[in-house]
Design an enzyme around this catalytic site. Sequence first.
Site, PDB file in Angstrom:
ATOM      1  N   SER A   1      44.232  46.660  45.934  1.00  0.00           N
ATOM      2  CA  SER A   1      45.543  47.289  45.727  1.00  0.00           C
ATOM      3  C   SER A   1      46.597  46.264  45.356  1.00  0.00           C
ATOM      4  O   SER A   1      46.348  45.087  45.288  1.00  0.00           O
ATOM      5  CB  SER A   1      45.950  48.045  46.988  1.00  0.00           C
ATOM      6  OG  SER A   1      45.954  47.188  48.102  1.00  0.00           O
TER       7      SER A   1
ATOM      8  N   ASN B   1      40.960  42.469  53.317  1.00  0.00           N
ATOM      9  CA  ASN B   1      39.839  43.040  52.592  1.00  0.00           C
ATOM     10  C   ASN B   1      39.956  44.551  52.399  1.00  0.00           C
ATOM     11  O   ASN B   1      39.431  45.099  51.436  1.00  0.00           O
ATOM     12  CB  ASN B   1      38.525  42.681  53.284  1.00  0.00           C
ATOM     13  CG  ASN B   1      38.132  41.247  52.970  1.00  0.00           C
ATOM     14  OD1 ASN B   1      37.602  40.945  51.908  1.00  0.00           O
ATOM     15  ND2 ASN B   1      38.402  40.333  53.894  1.00  0.00           N
TER      16      ASN B   1
ATOM     17  N   THR C   1      31.597  32.644  48.087  1.00  0.00           N
ATOM     18  CA  THR C   1      32.374  33.220  46.985  1.00  0.00           C
ATOM     19  C   THR C   1      33.425  32.228  46.593  1.00  0.00           C
ATOM     20  O   THR C   1      34.565  32.292  46.996  1.00  0.00           O
ATOM     21  CB  THR C   1      33.051  34.539  47.298  1.00  0.00           C
ATOM     22  OG1 THR C   1      33.613  35.009  46.086  1.00  0.00           O
ATOM     23  CG2 THR C   1      34.115  34.486  48.277  1.00  0.00           C
TER      24      THR C   1
END
Length: 408
Positions: A408, A403, A193
């Site tokens: 949030s 994670n 990623t």
Amino acid sequence: MAVNLYIPSESDIHPVAGVQIGAAEAGIRKANHRDLTVFRLAEGSSVAGVFTLNRFRAAPVQVCETHLAAGQGIRALVINTGNANAGTGESGLQAATQTCVELANILDIKPQQVLPFSTGVILEPLPLDRLVAALPQAVADTADNNWFMAAHSIMTTDTQPKIVSRRVALGNNTITITGISKGAGMIRPNMATMLGFLATDAGIAPELLTDMVRSIANLSFNRITVDGDTSTNDSFIVMATGQSAVRIESVSDPLYAPLYKALAEAATELAQKIVRDAEGATKFMTVHVEQAKTPEEALKVAYSVAQSPLVKTAFYASDPNLGRILCAIGYAGIADLDVSGVNLWLGDVMVASQGGRHPNYQEEDGQRVMQQAEIPMRIALGRGEASETVYTCDFSHEYVTINADYRS
């Protein structure tokens, strides 16, 4: 906290002739953060890339591949953080395409000459209006010496910018190589990623660069893992602007090998920096597998060990519960593996020989190595002459925290 991650000073970061970079605050996910980055490339630049193999490939990945295949000559990149534009269906493709149209209009180029990139939260619509509104500011900010700023602007959960820059003598000339990457979690080739952008002022024929970028990715970004998850947006791009006196048309050119080596080393450093700054990492581990029948077999074993949660948590705790490594070797998928031929070293300590605990191994020796920040492992399978190396890290409480709180 990143593990021995070297960040060059801005004075040591060399601009690449033919590349200008700018950034702006688009407010895509968070306020007061530069989250939109634009690269402008000189006309005639060669650009090639490799992308994720995840079947849920993000909209910008699909558009990038289409635009590269069109062969129009890439003149710009646009990168947003905070939103991956992945799992967004047809509307996501339209948003990625419209991003290219809007930037092309500003730069007076064709939309097919723009490559879009996104990174961030998956399954949420891209706030295209905010992105488009910030494009003029990003373009107005473009300058030769904005690499350090760009390394920061493409970060998501990264704690440190990842940048490499060097000048390399090739024949009677000197070229520049500078690049940045981002990534900290959901890391596992093919690819991780991650976003990686590497540029040089050397001239490289487009077809040759396409072959080079695939090979370089396999030596670098496809040799790292943090957690075994292959993301939806992974992209690695190499740009060759041709603004120096060096021009390479084929592998038979005597300058090809040293240029390839320099680019591969820069990409490997960027890839390793991703692991060094992995989410919650406290240790950087090198897993080297040798005496395998094939490179593919060596990689199977290396990744089995590097991705084992039990191995990684043991290293976090500096607990020499090293039978977990043998266990991971055993389930790597080599059906005819003769475990009596397997040897294992942790640093300078021989832990296992002939498939069992080495007679001279002492647990305190294993613990001494495991307490270090940089830990090499060497696994000999006793089956052949192939070898491969994978880079990974430990698993800490902080990885779970990061994670769990990502949205949030």
